[in-house]
Design a protein around this motif. Structure first.
Motif, PDB file in Angstrom:
ATOM      1  N   GLU A  81      33.068  42.772  37.359  1.00  0.00           N
ATOM      2  CA  GLU A  81      34.128  42.097  37.662  1.00  0.00           C
ATOM      3  C   GLU A  81      34.847  41.310  36.208  1.00  0.00           C
ATOM      4  N   ILE A  82      33.876  41.326  35.370  1.00  0.00           N
ATOM      5  CA  ILE A  82      34.310  40.824  33.946  1.00  0.00           C
ATOM      6  C   ILE A  82      34.873  41.981  33.239  1.00  0.00           C
ATOM      7  N   LEU A  83      34.699  43.243  33.512  1.00  0.00           N
ATOM      8  CA  LEU A  83      35.352  44.476  32.979  1.00  0.00           C
ATOM      9  C   LEU A  83      36.720  44.745  33.808  1.00  0.00           C
ATOM     10  N   GLU A  84      36.360  44.487  35.107  1.00  0.00           N
ATOM     11  CA  GLU A  84      37.614  44.775  35.999  1.00  0.00           C
ATOM     12  C   GLU A  84      38.881  44.032  35.364  1.00  0.00           C
ATOM     13  N   PHE A  85      38.659  42.754  35.221  1.00  0.00           N
ATOM     14  CA  PHE A  85      39.774  41.785  34.585  1.00  0.00           C
ATOM     15  C   PHE A  85      40.406  42.721  33.936  1.00  0.00           C
ATOM     16  N   TYR A  86      40.045  43.428  32.787  1.00  0.00           N
ATOM     17  CA  TYR A  86      40.770  43.956  31.774  1.00  0.00           C
ATOM     18  C   TYR A  86      41.419  45.224  32.129  1.00  0.00           C
ATOM     19  N   GLN A 101      35.968  30.510  44.256  1.00  0.00           N
ATOM     20  CA  GLN A 101      35.990  32.055  44.086  1.00  0.00           C
ATOM     21  C   GLN A 101      36.701  32.492  42.997  1.00  0.00           C
ATOM     22  N   PHE A 102      36.258  33.320  42.195  1.00  0.00           N
ATOM     23  CA  PHE A 102      36.689  33.809  40.906  1.00  0.00           C
ATOM     24  C   PHE A 102      37.826  34.781  41.401  1.00  0.00           C
ATOM     25  N   ASP A 103      39.419  34.549  40.855  1.00  0.00           N
ATOM     26  CA  ASP A 103      40.500  35.452  41.383  1.00  0.00           C
ATOM     27  C   ASP A 103      40.927  35.763  40.037  1.00  0.00           C
ATOM     28  N   ALA A 104      40.790  37.104  39.738  1.00  0.00           N
ATOM     29  CA  ALA A 104      41.168  37.482  38.361  1.00  0.00           C
ATOM     30  C   ALA A 104      42.749  37.454  38.268  1.00  0.00           C
TER      31      ALA A 104
END
Length: 324
Positions: free
Chosen positions: A95-100, A190-193
């Protein structure tokens, strides 16, 4: 020992010389593999063995569950990461990378570093936003967006605009006055990018405001007495830190003053020499590269997320008073 477990980067070799160098514009999938972010955080019940009451050495006792807590562990190595409450919301490495993904594919951003600290307990990625300014023609500052999270309770998932001054590779969080440059999502949520990106505004306007402030600092000439007073204010630690009275860190003041007076990288550039911008950068260089720490990694961790980041913010706030 390095805190960095895995890392990938584009461009210059990073501060610790570790990591896999990538050519620019690699897809997210390649970044995940090369940065060591291609695994998932799994969770399991906490179980414990109650000792036997019979006293027999062969009786290992009974196994019980503790349902309020979960163990987080790595899917690939099965290494334990932490024990958290059952309400804890995990943010996965991917998810850290997908954010970008949309930022790099259509927004002009470019990933520059990503990786894993402390065997997977902390994860981060840093991308250039494409925004840049050249102060007095020679002092280049680039805009970045940092996203980091931890699964050991030490850090909320944090998205933060930051700037890097090329001449000394210093990081200074983009100070916007209204905290719009930083969004923190606690692990109970919940983390919502996409919501985080909306909150950040992924906006040109934040960089524009920062640029105006930087240029004001460049134009503000500072007397020797004002410089000395600045260092005293920034590097005097308040009594609330467990000390009976405010404590002045004389060795830190001396080190930062020497950086400001010409020893620092870029200190003699027209933008920094004798200016409020030079004052800010002497503190930033001190925090990023010289402040006492167990290792370069610990210093970087503090410079981005901890006491070092707080010091840099204080330096920025004091400098802004000089141009108010």
């Amino acid at each position: 020992m390095h805190l960095v477990s895995n890392m990938a980067y584009v461009g210059e070799i990073p501060w610790h010389g570790l990591g896999n160098q990538l050519s620019p514009k690699q897809p997210i999938e390649v970044w995940a593999r090369q940065a060591g972010l291609d695994w998932t955080i799994e969770s399991a019940d906490v179980r414990f063995v109650a000792s036997s009451t019979s006293g027999s050495p062969n009786n290992i006792g009974s196994i019980h569950a503790f349902p309020e807590q979960r163990v987080l562990y790595r899917s690939d190595t099965k290494a334990p990461l932490s024990v958290v409450s059952s309400r804890y919301q995990v943010v996965q490495p991917r998810e850290i990378l997908e954010f970008y993904r949309d930022l790099t594919e259509v927004g002009g951003f470019e990933l520059e570093t990503a990786g894993v600290l402390k065997d997977g307990k902390k994860l981060w990625a840093l991308a250039r936003t494409g925004q840049s300014v050249s102060l007095k023609g020679r002092d280049e500052v680039n805009g970045y967006l940092l996203l980091a999270t931890a699964c050991d309770g030490t850090l909320a998932t944090t998205a933060q605009f930051t700037s890097v001054r090329v001449v000394c590779n210093n990081t200074l969080a983009i100070a916007l006055g209204d905290s719009a440059g930083c969004v923190k999502v606690p692990h109970r949520s919940q983390f919502d990018a996409q919501a985080v990106k909306r909150q950040l505004g992924i906006a040109i306007s934040s960089w524009d405001g920062f640029m105006v402030r930087m240029k004001a600092l460049v134009e503000r000439k500072v007397s020797d007495a004002a410089a000395e007073a600045f260092f005293q204010r920034v590097l005097t630690y308040p009594a609330s830190t467990g000390l009976p009275a405010p404590a002045t860190n004389d060795s830190a003041i001396k080190a930062a003053h020497a950086l400001y007076a010409g020893r620092g990288k870029g200190a003699t550039l027209p933008s920094a020499s004798g200016t409020a911008w030079g004052l800010v950068n002497s503190i930033t260089e001190f925090v990023d590269h010289q402040r006492r720490a167990r290792s370069d990694d610990h210093r970087r961790d503090a410079a981005w997320f901890g006491a070092g980041a707080t010091l840099k913010q204080r330096a920025w706030d004091e400098a802004m008073k000089l141009v108010a």
